[in-house]
Design a protein around this motif. Structure first.
Motif, PDB file in Angstrom:
ATOM      1  N   ASP A  53     -51.220 117.522  -8.773  1.00 23.88           N
ATOM      2  CA  ASP A  53     -52.520 118.066  -9.166  1.00 23.88           C
ATOM      3  C   ASP A  53     -52.610 118.244 -10.680  1.00 23.88           C
ATOM      4  O   ASP A  53     -53.646 117.959 -11.289  1.00 23.88           O
ATOM      5  CB  ASP A  53     -52.765 119.417  -8.481  1.00 23.88           C
ATOM      6  N   GLU A  54     -51.535 118.705 -11.292  1.00 25.23           N
ATOM      7  CA  GLU A  54     -51.540 118.944 -12.731  1.00 25.23           C
ATOM      8  C   GLU A  54     -51.592 117.636 -13.523  1.00 25.23           C
ATOM      9  O   GLU A  54     -52.248 117.565 -14.565  1.00 25.23           O
ATOM     10  CB  GLU A  54     -50.297 119.752 -13.136  1.00 25.23           C
ATOM     11  N   ILE A  55     -50.917 116.610 -13.061  1.00 21.98           N
ATOM     12  CA  ILE A  55     -50.989 115.314 -13.739  1.00 21.98           C
ATOM     13  C   ILE A  55     -52.412 114.769 -13.650  1.00 21.98           C
ATOM     14  O   ILE A  55     -52.972 114.276 -14.634  1.00 21.98           O
ATOM     15  CB  ILE A  55     -49.995 114.313 -13.124  1.00 21.98           C
ATOM     16  N   ALA A  56     -53.017 114.884 -12.466  1.00 21.16           N
ATOM     17  CA  ALA A  56     -54.379 114.384 -12.280  1.00 21.16           C
ATOM     18  C   ALA A  56     -55.380 115.115 -13.169  1.00 21.16           C
ATOM     19  O   ALA A  56     -56.383 114.530 -13.600  1.00 21.16           O
ATOM     20  CB  ALA A  56     -54.782 114.516 -10.812  1.00 21.16           C
ATOM     21  N   ALA A  57     -55.124 116.399 -13.457  1.00 26.74           N
ATOM     22  CA  ALA A  57     -56.062 117.206 -14.241  1.00 26.74           C
ATOM     23  C   ALA A  57     -55.788 117.168 -15.738  1.00 26.74           C
ATOM     24  O   ALA A  57     -56.588 117.699 -16.522  1.00 26.74           O
ATOM     25  CB  ALA A  57     -56.010 118.659 -13.752  1.00 26.74           C
ATOM     26  N   ALA A  58     -54.686 116.550 -16.167  1.00 27.01           N
ATOM     27  CA  ALA A  58     -54.320 116.559 -17.586  1.00 27.01           C
ATOM     28  C   ALA A  58     -55.342 115.790 -18.424  1.00 27.01           C
ATOM     29  O   ALA A  58     -55.728 114.671 -18.066  1.00 27.01           O
ATOM     30  CB  ALA A  58     -52.931 115.945 -17.768  1.00 27.01           C
ATOM     31  N   PRO A  59     -55.791 116.355 -19.555  1.00 22.02           N
ATOM     32  CA  PRO A  59     -56.751 115.659 -20.420  1.00 22.02           C
ATOM     33  C   PRO A  59     -56.154 114.398 -21.041  1.00 22.02           C
ATOM     34  O   PRO A  59     -54.975 114.366 -21.392  1.00 22.02           O
ATOM     35  CB  PRO A  59     -57.071 116.695 -21.507  1.00 22.02           C
ATOM     36  N   VAL A  60     -56.976 113.368 -21.164  1.00 19.13           N
ATOM     37  CA  VAL A  60     -56.546 112.120 -21.810  1.00 19.13           C
ATOM     38  C   VAL A  60     -56.668 112.276 -23.325  1.00 19.13           C
ATOM     39  O   VAL A  60     -57.655 112.799 -23.829  1.00 19.13           O
ATOM     40  CB  VAL A  60     -57.396 110.934 -21.318  1.00 19.13           C
ATOM     41  N   GLU A  61     -55.648 111.824 -24.050  1.00 16.61           N
ATOM     42  CA  GLU A  61     -55.645 111.905 -25.513  1.00 16.61           C
ATOM     43  C   GLU A  61     -55.997 110.550 -26.119  1.00 16.61           C
ATOM     44  O   GLU A  61     -55.671 109.500 -25.567  1.00 16.61           O
ATOM     45  CB  GLU A  61     -54.276 112.355 -26.021  1.00 16.61           C
ATOM     46  N   ASN A  62     -56.612 110.599 -27.295  1.00 13.18           N
ATOM     47  CA  ASN A  62     -57.030 109.385 -27.983  1.00 13.18           C
ATOM     48  C   ASN A  62     -55.873 108.809 -28.799  1.00 13.18           C
ATOM     49  O   ASN A  62     -55.876 108.821 -30.027  1.00 13.18           O
ATOM     50  CB  ASN A  62     -58.224 109.683 -28.896  1.00 13.18           C
ATOM     51  N   LEU A  63     -54.855 108.316 -28.104  1.00 15.48           N
ATOM     52  CA  LEU A  63     -53.661 107.776 -28.750  1.00 15.48           C
ATOM     53  C   LEU A  63     -53.426 106.331 -28.337  1.00 15.48           C
ATOM     54  O   LEU A  63     -52.291 105.876 -28.217  1.00 15.48           O
ATOM     55  CB  LEU A  63     -52.440 108.639 -28.404  1.00 15.48           C
ATOM     56  N   HIS A  64     -54.514 105.607 -28.130  1.00 13.89           N
ATOM     57  CA  HIS A  64     -54.461 104.229 -27.643  1.00 13.89           C
ATOM     58  C   HIS A  64     -55.008 103.285 -28.705  1.00 13.89           C
ATOM     59  O   HIS A  64     -56.058 103.536 -29.305  1.00 13.89           O
ATOM     60  CB  HIS A  64     -55.294 104.107 -26.364  1.00 13.89           C
ATOM     61  N   LEU A  65     -54.278 102.198 -28.933  1.00 16.25           N
ATOM     62  CA  LEU A  65     -54.723 101.151 -29.847  1.00 16.25           C
ATOM     63  C   LEU A  65     -54.801  99.840 -29.071  1.00 16.25           C
ATOM     64  O   LEU A  65     -53.769  99.303 -28.659  1.00 16.25           O
ATOM     65  CB  LEU A  65     -53.737 100.993 -31.005  1.00 16.25           C
ATOM     66  N   PRO A  66     -56.003  99.298 -28.840  1.00 20.47           N
ATOM     67  CA  PRO A  66     -56.096  97.992 -28.178  1.00 20.47           C
ATOM     68  C   PRO A  66     -55.383  96.926 -29.006  1.00 20.47           C
ATOM     69  O   PRO A  66     -55.549  96.876 -30.230  1.00 20.47           O
ATOM     70  CB  PRO A  66     -57.609  97.729 -28.118  1.00 20.47           C
ATOM     71  N   GLY A  74     -63.167  97.844 -38.740  1.00 19.39           N
ATOM     72  CA  GLY A  74     -62.991  99.114 -39.435  1.00 19.39           C
ATOM     73  C   GLY A  74     -62.524 100.212 -38.495  1.00 19.39           C
ATOM     74  O   GLY A  74     -61.625 100.998 -38.830  1.00 19.39           O
ATOM     75  N   ARG A  75     -63.117 100.283 -37.319  1.00 16.73           N
ATOM     76  CA  ARG A  75     -62.733 101.306 -36.348  1.00 16.73           C
ATOM     77  C   ARG A  75     -61.317 101.050 -35.829  1.00 16.73           C
ATOM     78  O   ARG A  75     -60.530 101.988 -35.662  1.00 16.73           O
ATOM     79  CB  ARG A  75     -63.725 101.285 -35.175  1.00 16.73           C
ATOM     80  N   TRP A  76     -60.978  99.789 -35.598  1.00 19.44           N
ATOM     81  CA  TRP A  76     -59.642  99.460 -35.118  1.00 19.44           C
ATOM     82  C   TRP A  76     -58.592  99.841 -36.164  1.00 19.44           C
ATOM     83  O   TRP A  76     -57.560 100.430 -35.847  1.00 19.44           O
ATOM     84  CB  TRP A  76     -59.541  97.971 -34.793  1.00 19.44           C
ATOM     85  N   ARG A  77     -58.869  99.528 -37.423  1.00 17.55           N
ATOM     86  CA  ARG A  77     -57.900  99.828 -38.480  1.00 17.55           C
ATOM     87  C   ARG A  77     -57.726 101.334 -38.658  1.00 17.55           C
ATOM     88  O   ARG A  77     -56.623 101.814 -38.912  1.00 17.55           O
ATOM     89  CB  ARG A  77     -58.353  99.190 -39.790  1.00 17.55           C
ATOM     90  N   GLN A  78     -58.804 102.077 -38.513  1.00 26.51           N
ATOM     91  CA  GLN A  78     -58.704 103.532 -38.587  1.00 26.51           C
ATOM     92  C   GLN A  78     -57.820 104.074 -37.465  1.00 26.51           C
ATOM     93  O   GLN A  78     -56.978 104.948 -37.685  1.00 26.51           O
ATOM     94  CB  GLN A  78     -60.089 104.160 -38.506  1.00 26.51           C
ATOM     95  N   GLN A  79     -57.990 103.535 -36.254  1.00 25.13           N
ATOM     96  CA  GLN A  79     -57.173 103.983 -35.130  1.00 25.13           C
ATOM     97  C   GLN A  79     -55.707 103.628 -35.345  1.00 25.13           C
ATOM     98  O   GLN A  79     -54.821 104.399 -34.967  1.00 25.13           O
ATOM     99  CB  GLN A  79     -57.686 103.375 -33.819  1.00 25.13           C
ATOM    100  N   LEU A  80     -55.442 102.478 -35.955  1.00 26.30           N
ATOM    101  CA  LEU A  80     -54.069 102.127 -36.300  1.00 26.30           C
ATOM    102  C   LEU A  80     -53.482 103.189 -37.226  1.00 26.30           C
ATOM    103  O   LEU A  80     -52.332 103.613 -37.051  1.00 26.30           O
ATOM    104  CB  LEU A  80     -54.032 100.752 -36.988  1.00 26.30           C
ATOM    105  N   GLY A  81     -54.266 103.647 -38.209  1.00 28.76           N
ATOM    106  CA  GLY A  81     -53.802 104.689 -39.116  1.00 28.76           C
ATOM    107  C   GLY A  81     -53.467 105.981 -38.389  1.00 28.76           C
ATOM    108  O   GLY A  81     -52.469 106.643 -38.682  1.00 28.76           O
ATOM    109  N   VAL A  82     -54.293 106.346 -37.422  1.00 28.28           N
ATOM    110  CA  VAL A  82     -54.044 107.555 -36.632  1.00 28.28           C
ATOM    111  C   VAL A  82     -52.725 107.431 -35.874  1.00 28.28           C
ATOM    112  O   VAL A  82     -51.895 108.349 -35.850  1.00 28.28           O
ATOM    113  CB  VAL A  82     -55.203 107.819 -35.650  1.00 28.28           C
ATOM    114  N   MET A  83     -52.524 106.282 -35.248  1.00 23.06           N
ATOM    115  CA  MET A  83     -51.318 106.070 -34.456  1.00 23.06           C
ATOM    116  C   MET A  83     -50.058 106.141 -35.326  1.00 23.06           C
ATOM    117  O   MET A  83     -49.068 106.778 -34.966  1.00 23.06           O
ATOM    118  CB  MET A  83     -51.394 104.719 -33.762  1.00 23.06           C
ATOM    119  N   LEU A  84     -50.101 105.489 -36.479  1.00 24.97           N
ATOM    120  CA  LEU A  84     -48.943 105.516 -37.372  1.00 24.97           C
ATOM    121  C   LEU A  84     -48.708 106.922 -37.909  1.00 24.97           C
ATOM    122  O   LEU A  84     -47.560 107.358 -38.047  1.00 24.97           O
ATOM    123  CB  LEU A  84     -49.151 104.527 -38.518  1.00 24.97           C
ATOM    124  N   ALA A  85     -49.804 107.635 -38.212  1.00 28.98           N
ATOM    125  CA  ALA A  85     -49.666 109.000 -38.715  1.00 28.98           C
ATOM    126  C   ALA A  85     -48.975 109.892 -37.690  1.00 28.98           C
ATOM    127  O   ALA A  85     -48.075 110.676 -38.035  1.00 28.98           O
ATOM    128  CB  ALA A  85     -51.046 109.558 -39.066  1.00 28.98           C
TER     129      ALA A  85
END
Length: 270
Positions: A145-158, A209-220
């Motif tokens: 139940d707790e895994i199913a309810a866990a919030p998704v984080e924006n840590l994905h880079l296509p 531009g959006r993809w490159r910004q997300q890459l920066g977030v991931m590396l950070a």
């Protein structure tokens, strides 16, 4: 189940797909092993990996996820995935398909609260063939139940599949401070600026531009989890000032980089 301190091929590892229980949890301490790399592989059971220390990256089906401490990644059963990490301590729970109906159908990074973290740690102490009635069974139900309810984080880079774009991605990850215009990046790929924009959109679902910004977030996230200061990260990503990096990070993840990492390393201040 004791904490593992060896690679999965060693003697104390039992393939979770061979264990006749809906959930099998292992603790793992690999902090002294330096860089850990697992080649692309699959499990019949789904897998959630909680990172307690260090940082983990996982590439699954054209996407890259970065997982800092106090976060986790969910990998559905049957998904081909490769894992890299350093200084890792954490927990792996393998979940059978017939009890995973309410869990995500795709790979995702999850925010882990105190209860979910405690349940993963507690389930790692169960024997492999724990009793399927009584306290163990009830705990497993709450864990699901707790895994199913866990919030998704924006840590994905296509990640693009096109070989030309993959070569460019490797360059950008190796030299993240390198700046350039759309025209110059298109030239690296060997296409026109218009074709480049169309390729990026088709392969990643994002503008360049959006993809490159997300890459920066991931590396950070990766670098800060490894101990780098905000100032170092901002400089390594090519930002002329730390405030501009902080603004970008806050827009992407909803909080400042200092607060984001402090929540994962209590008592740590940058």
């Amino acid at each position: 189940m004791p904490m593992l301190s060896k690679f999965p091929a060693e003697q104390d590892w039992v393939d979770p797909d061979d264990v006749d229980r809906p959930i099998v949890t292992y603790g793992a301490v690999m902090a002294e092993m330096g860089q850990v790399e697992l080649e692309p592989h699959t499990h019949k059971k789904g897998q959630i990996i909680l990172v307690q220390r260090g940082a983990l990256s996982c590439e699954v089906d054209g996407g890259l996820w970065m997982v800092p401490p106090r976060s986790a990644i969910w990998i559905p059963g049957g998904a081909m995935h490769a894992i890299k990490g350093s200084g890792l301590e954490g927990y792996n729970a393998f979940i059978a398909h017939d009890v995973a109906g309410d869990l995500p159908k795709i790979c995702c990074a999850l925010s882990v609260g105190p209860l979910l973290r405690a349940l993963l740690i507690r389930s790692a102490s169960l024997p492999l063939l724990y009793e399927q009635t009584g306290p163990a069974s009830r705990m497993v139900t709450v864990l699901l139940d707790e895994i199913a309810a866990a919030p998704v984080e924006n840590l994905h880079l296509p990640m693009p599949v096109d070989k030309r774009l993959r070569n460019l991605v490797e360059r950008m990850m190796a030299l993240p401070a390198e700046r350039g215009t759309m025209e110059s990046w298109a030239s690296h790929v060997g296409v026109s600026e218009r074709t480049f924009a169309r390729l990026i959109g088709r392969e990643t679902g994002m503008s360049f531009g959006r993809w490159r910004q997300q890459l920066g977030v991931m590396l950070a996230v990766k670098w800060m989890a490894g101990g780098a200061t905000i100032q170092q990260v901002a400089a390594d990503l090519g930002y002329e000032s730390m405030p501009s990096f902080v603004t970008m990070f806050r827009k992407a993840l909803g909080t400042s980089p200092g607060r984001y990492m402090a929540e994962r390393h209590p008592g740590n201040r940058r």
